[in-house]
Design a protein around this motif. Structure first.
Motif, PDB file in Angstrom:
ATOM      1  N   TYR A   1     190.806  58.969  21.406  1.00 50.03           N
ATOM      2  CA  TYR A   1     189.400  58.428  21.656  1.00 50.03           C
ATOM      3  C   TYR A   1     189.110  56.437  21.173  1.00 50.03           C
ATOM      4  O   TYR A   1     188.844  56.180  20.729  1.00 50.03           O
ATOM      5  CB  TYR A   1     188.281  59.279  21.786  1.00 50.03           C
ATOM      6  CG  TYR A   1     186.787  58.831  22.576  1.00 50.03           C
ATOM      7  CD1 TYR A   1     186.780  58.062  23.610  1.00 50.03           C
ATOM      8  CD2 TYR A   1     185.832  57.630  21.109  1.00 50.03           C
ATOM      9  CE1 TYR A   1     185.929  57.512  24.107  1.00 50.03           C
ATOM     10  CE2 TYR A   1     185.193  57.080  21.321  1.00 50.03           C
ATOM     11  CZ  TYR A   1     185.280  57.238  23.072  1.00 50.03           C
ATOM     12  OH  TYR A   1     183.964  56.346  23.680  1.00 50.03           O
ATOM     13  N   GLN A   2     189.138  57.448  19.246  1.00 50.69           N
ATOM     14  CA  GLN A   2     188.541  55.960  18.150  1.00 50.69           C
ATOM     15  C   GLN A   2     189.891  54.986  19.115  1.00 50.69           C
ATOM     16  O   GLN A   2     189.447  53.865  19.165  1.00 50.69           O
ATOM     17  CB  GLN A   2     188.705  56.542  17.795  1.00 50.69           C
ATOM     18  CG  GLN A   2     187.896  57.738  16.320  1.00 50.69           C
ATOM     19  CD  GLN A   2     188.452  58.427  15.292  1.00 50.69           C
ATOM     20  OE1 GLN A   2     188.930  58.502  15.232  1.00 50.69           O
ATOM     21  NE2 GLN A   2     186.293  58.235  14.927  1.00 50.69           N
ATOM     22  N   ARG A   3     191.247  55.275  18.719  1.00 46.71           N
ATOM     23  CA  ARG A   3     191.778  54.522  19.012  1.00 46.71           C
ATOM     24  C   ARG A   3     191.401  53.234  20.453  1.00 46.71           C
ATOM     25  O   ARG A   3     191.575  52.137  20.628  1.00 46.71           O
ATOM     26  CB  ARG A   3     193.246  54.181  19.136  1.00 46.71           C
ATOM     27  CG  ARG A   3     194.193  54.893  17.978  1.00 46.71           C
ATOM     28  CD  ARG A   3     195.206  54.682  17.649  1.00 46.71           C
ATOM     29  NE  ARG A   3     195.573  56.592  18.262  1.00 46.71           N
ATOM     30  CZ  ARG A   3     196.275  56.828  19.434  1.00 46.71           C
ATOM     31  NH1 ARG A   3     196.857  56.256  20.286  1.00 46.71           N
ATOM     32  NH2 ARG A   3     196.492  57.689  20.165  1.00 46.71           N
ATOM     33  N   VAL A   4     191.464  53.716  21.569  1.00 45.38           N
ATOM     34  CA  VAL A   4     191.045  53.423  22.773  1.00 45.38           C
ATOM     35  C   VAL A   4     190.052  52.753  22.983  1.00 45.38           C
ATOM     36  O   VAL A   4     189.445  51.406  23.089  1.00 45.38           O
ATOM     37  CB  VAL A   4     190.780  54.398  23.843  1.00 45.38           C
ATOM     38  CG1 VAL A   4     190.469  53.454  25.444  1.00 45.38           C
ATOM     39  CG2 VAL A   4     192.494  54.886  24.030  1.00 45.38           C
ATOM     40  N   ALA A   5     188.581  53.378  22.241  1.00 44.68           N
ATOM     41  CA  ALA A   5     187.368  52.618  22.173  1.00 44.68           C
ATOM     42  C   ALA A   5     187.310  51.138  21.178  1.00 44.68           C
ATOM     43  O   ALA A   5     186.794  50.349  21.536  1.00 44.68           O
ATOM     44  CB  ALA A   5     186.333  53.628  21.108  1.00 44.68           C
ATOM     45  N   ARG A   6     188.126  50.982  19.933  1.00 44.10           N
ATOM     46  CA  ARG A   6     188.413  49.956  18.926  1.00 44.10           C
ATOM     47  C   ARG A   6     188.918  48.876  19.981  1.00 44.10           C
ATOM     48  O   ARG A   6     188.748  48.471  19.664  1.00 44.10           O
ATOM     49  CB  ARG A   6     188.415  50.345  17.718  1.00 44.10           C
ATOM     50  CG  ARG A   6     187.387  51.479  16.989  1.00 44.10           C
ATOM     51  CD  ARG A   6     188.179  51.209  15.710  1.00 44.10           C
ATOM     52  NE  ARG A   6     186.753  52.539  15.142  1.00 44.10           N
ATOM     53  CZ  ARG A   6     187.152  53.452  14.296  1.00 44.10           C
ATOM     54  NH1 ARG A   6     188.072  53.985  14.143  1.00 44.10           N
ATOM     55  NH2 ARG A   6     186.697  53.661  13.918  1.00 44.10           N
TER      56      ARG A   6
ATOM     57  N   PRO B   1     183.827  53.067  17.550  1.00 43.52           N
ATOM     58  CA  PRO B   1     182.892  54.694  18.328  1.00 43.52           C
ATOM     59  C   PRO B   1     182.032  55.453  17.036  1.00 43.52           C
ATOM     60  O   PRO B   1     181.408  56.925  17.805  1.00 43.52           O
ATOM     61  CB  PRO B   1     184.486  55.815  18.226  1.00 43.52           C
ATOM     62  CG  PRO B   1     185.438  54.833  17.827  1.00 43.52           C
ATOM     63  CD  PRO B   1     184.974  53.419  18.017  1.00 43.52           C
ATOM     64  N   ASP B   2     181.875  55.072  15.787  1.00 42.63           N
ATOM     65  CA  ASP B   2     181.502  55.780  14.753  1.00 42.63           C
ATOM     66  C   ASP B   2     180.114  55.432  14.140  1.00 42.63           C
ATOM     67  O   ASP B   2     179.799  54.900  13.393  1.00 42.63           O
ATOM     68  CB  ASP B   2     182.326  55.979  13.509  1.00 42.63           C
ATOM     69  CG  ASP B   2     183.687  56.418  14.003  1.00 42.63           C
ATOM     70  OD1 ASP B   2     183.949  57.665  14.381  1.00 42.63           O
ATOM     71  OD2 ASP B   2     184.436  57.083  13.038  1.00 42.63           O
ATOM     72  N   ALA B   3     179.524  54.686  15.517  1.00 41.42           N
ATOM     73  CA  ALA B   3     178.363  53.981  15.254  1.00 41.42           C
ATOM     74  C   ALA B   3     177.177  54.527  14.430  1.00 41.42           C
ATOM     75  O   ALA B   3     176.410  54.137  14.240  1.00 41.42           O
ATOM     76  CB  ALA B   3     177.487  53.553  17.285  1.00 41.42           C
ATOM     77  N   GLY B   4     177.289  55.986  15.042  1.00 40.79           N
ATOM     78  CA  GLY B   4     175.875  56.494  14.945  1.00 40.79           C
ATOM     79  C   GLY B   4     175.783  56.043  13.223  1.00 40.79           C
ATOM     80  O   GLY B   4     174.034  56.112  12.834  1.00 40.79           O
TER      81      GLY B   4
ATOM     82  N   TYR C   1     188.610  55.723  31.043  1.00 37.55           N
ATOM     83  CA  TYR C   1     188.923  55.575  29.997  1.00 37.55           C
ATOM     84  C   TYR C   1     190.770  56.216  29.661  1.00 37.55           C
ATOM     85  O   TYR C   1     191.381  55.676  29.263  1.00 37.55           O
ATOM     86  CB  TYR C   1     188.319  57.109  29.038  1.00 37.55           C
ATOM     87  CG  TYR C   1     188.652  58.021  28.113  1.00 37.55           C
ATOM     88  CD1 TYR C   1     189.213  56.987  27.075  1.00 37.55           C
ATOM     89  CD2 TYR C   1     189.609  59.116  28.490  1.00 37.55           C
ATOM     90  CE1 TYR C   1     189.958  57.409  25.034  1.00 37.55           C
ATOM     91  CE2 TYR C   1     189.674  59.294  27.473  1.00 37.55           C
ATOM     92  CZ  TYR C   1     190.509  59.041  26.120  1.00 37.55           C
ATOM     93  OH  TYR C   1     190.845  59.770  25.408  1.00 37.55           O
ATOM     94  N   ALA C   2     190.805  56.896  30.764  1.00 42.07           N
ATOM     95  CA  ALA C   2     192.282  57.558  31.015  1.00 42.07           C
ATOM     96  C   ALA C   2     193.176  56.294  31.465  1.00 42.07           C
ATOM     97  O   ALA C   2     194.306  55.740  31.265  1.00 42.07           O
ATOM     98  CB  ALA C   2     192.622  58.497  32.211  1.00 42.07           C
ATOM     99  N   GLU C   3     192.456  55.168  32.150  1.00 42.45           N
ATOM    100  CA  GLU C   3     193.273  54.519  32.381  1.00 42.45           C
ATOM    101  C   GLU C   3     193.707  53.015  31.639  1.00 42.45           C
ATOM    102  O   GLU C   3     195.337  52.490  30.441  1.00 42.45           O
ATOM    103  CB  GLU C   3     192.290  53.203  33.317  1.00 42.45           C
ATOM    104  CG  GLU C   3     191.956  53.693  34.774  1.00 42.45           C
ATOM    105  CD  GLU C   3     191.378  53.518  36.324  1.00 42.45           C
ATOM    106  OE1 GLU C   3     191.403  52.009  36.143  1.00 42.45           O
ATOM    107  OE2 GLU C   3     191.151  53.845  37.271  1.00 42.45           O
ATOM    108  N   ARG C   4     192.592  53.534  30.426  1.00 45.09           N
ATOM    109  CA  ARG C   4     192.487  51.931  29.343  1.00 45.09           C
ATOM    110  C   ARG C   4     193.614  52.858  28.506  1.00 45.09           C
ATOM    111  O   ARG C   4     194.300  52.476  27.664  1.00 45.09           O
ATOM    112  CB  ARG C   4     191.364  51.666  28.575  1.00 45.09           C
ATOM    113  CG  ARG C   4     190.446  50.413  29.512  1.00 45.09           C
ATOM    114  CD  ARG C   4     188.787  50.482  29.544  1.00 45.09           C
ATOM    115  NE  ARG C   4     188.365  50.001  30.445  1.00 45.09           N
ATOM    116  CZ  ARG C   4     187.526  50.130  30.890  1.00 45.09           C
ATOM    117  NH1 ARG C   4     186.438  51.393  31.168  1.00 45.09           N
ATOM    118  NH2 ARG C   4     187.022  49.732  31.655  1.00 45.09           N
ATOM    119  N   ALA C   5     193.826  53.933  28.303  1.00 42.29           N
ATOM    120  CA  ALA C   5     194.314  54.794  27.635  1.00 42.29           C
ATOM    121  C   ALA C   5     196.349  54.571  27.583  1.00 42.29           C
ATOM    122  O   ALA C   5     196.492  54.306  26.939  1.00 42.29           O
ATOM    123  CB  ALA C   5     194.228  56.935  27.288  1.00 42.29           C
TER     124      ALA C   5
END
Length: 273
Positions: free
Chosen positions: A167-172, A178-181, A227-231
């Motif tokens: 997830y972190q790799r896809v989001a970046r 993804p670690d925005a908080g 998300y799955a498609e982008r992964a």
């Protein structure tokens, strides 16, 4: 008015498995840090409103005021309008917007709120500058975002470690953080905000019903969403690897001793009068 600078892609999309999560969100479970500052007359801008459940809650809390919900995706706004209509609210409206360049005059809103937004945008500091611009002097900028690296769970299943890394790799790769908080306060200071109160909040999933719901939406999202498609399309994972991650979510959800916590960073910023 600033030029739009949207460079990130919304990682999740609006598949049913995503909206299953978004429609669960309420002002109580997602904006509690803000609620004590609300007054009945306030005018609120809800950025990234999605299907409008938090927007509708905010509207009920400001019966003499007004709430405008905006989202970058036009399609989801129809669901937001339906949510407000079903609850008989006449103090809401909805529009398409880019948080980097909001189509509102300076000093328009008493509160500008964004939940799970800045992790997905191309320039979170510019987004906060825009939020500050459209907030009235003495008003509030309220932001809450998850922090994926701080999420924790039991038992320690390797498949969920693989999920987090993927997830972190896809989001970046999509231009987000993804670690925005943990970064919200730093971003707010960089945007010129000075009266910043930083807090944190959690969602916890532990009962059999909570585990089934949380694991089910992530198991489905891993296989069938944008998300799955982008992964797979971005070369981050194969279809077989996504199936393994989805199965890990199902395994965790079936564990009687399963527990999952989502940490969020929160900032409540007062605009100088």
């Amino acid at each position: 008015m600033p030029r739009a600078q949207e460079t990130a892609v919304y990682t999740h999309g609006h598949h049913e498995s995503v909206l299953r999560s978004h429609t669960w969100r309420t002002a109580a479970n997602s904006a509690a840090y803000l609620l004590g500052s609300l007054k009945p007359h306030m005018r609120i801008l809800d950025i990234g409103c999605g299907p409008g459940t938090i927007t509708a809650d905010l509207a009920e809390l400001v019966p003499e005021g007004h709430v405008t919900g905006v989202d970058h995706a036009p399609g989801v706004l129809e669901q937001a309008r339906a949510t407000a209509a079903a609850r008989g609210l006449d103090n809401t409206d909805f529009a398409v917007a880019d948080v980097h360049a909001l189509d509102f005059p300076d000093d328009t809103f008493c509160v500008v709120h964004a939940h799970q937004v800045l992790q997905h945008v191309g320039d979170p500091v510019q987004a906060l500058r825009e939020m500050r611009r459209v907030t009235r002097p003495g008003g509030y900028i309220a932001v809450r975002d998850a922090d994926y690296a701080a999420m924790t769970w039991y038992p320690a299943l390797p498949g969920l470690d693989a999920w987090l890394d993927l997830y972190q790799r896809v989001a970046r790769a999509n231009g987000g953080e993804p670690d925005a908080g943990r970064r919200l306060r730093a971003w707010a200071l960089a945007a010129g905000l000075r009266d910043v109160t930083a807090t944190s909040g959690t969602w916890t999933f532990a009962t059999s019903e909570e585990r089934a719901w949380w694991s089910g939406l992530w198991a489905d999202r891993t296989l069938a969403s944008a998300y799955a498609e982008r992964a797979t399309g971005g070369g981050h994972a194969t279809a077989e690897q996504l199936r393994a991650v989805s199965e890990a979510w199902r395994e965790w959800g079936n564990r009687e001793d399963g527990w999952f916590a989502v940490l969020h960073g929160e900032i409540l910023c007062r605009k100088e009068a």
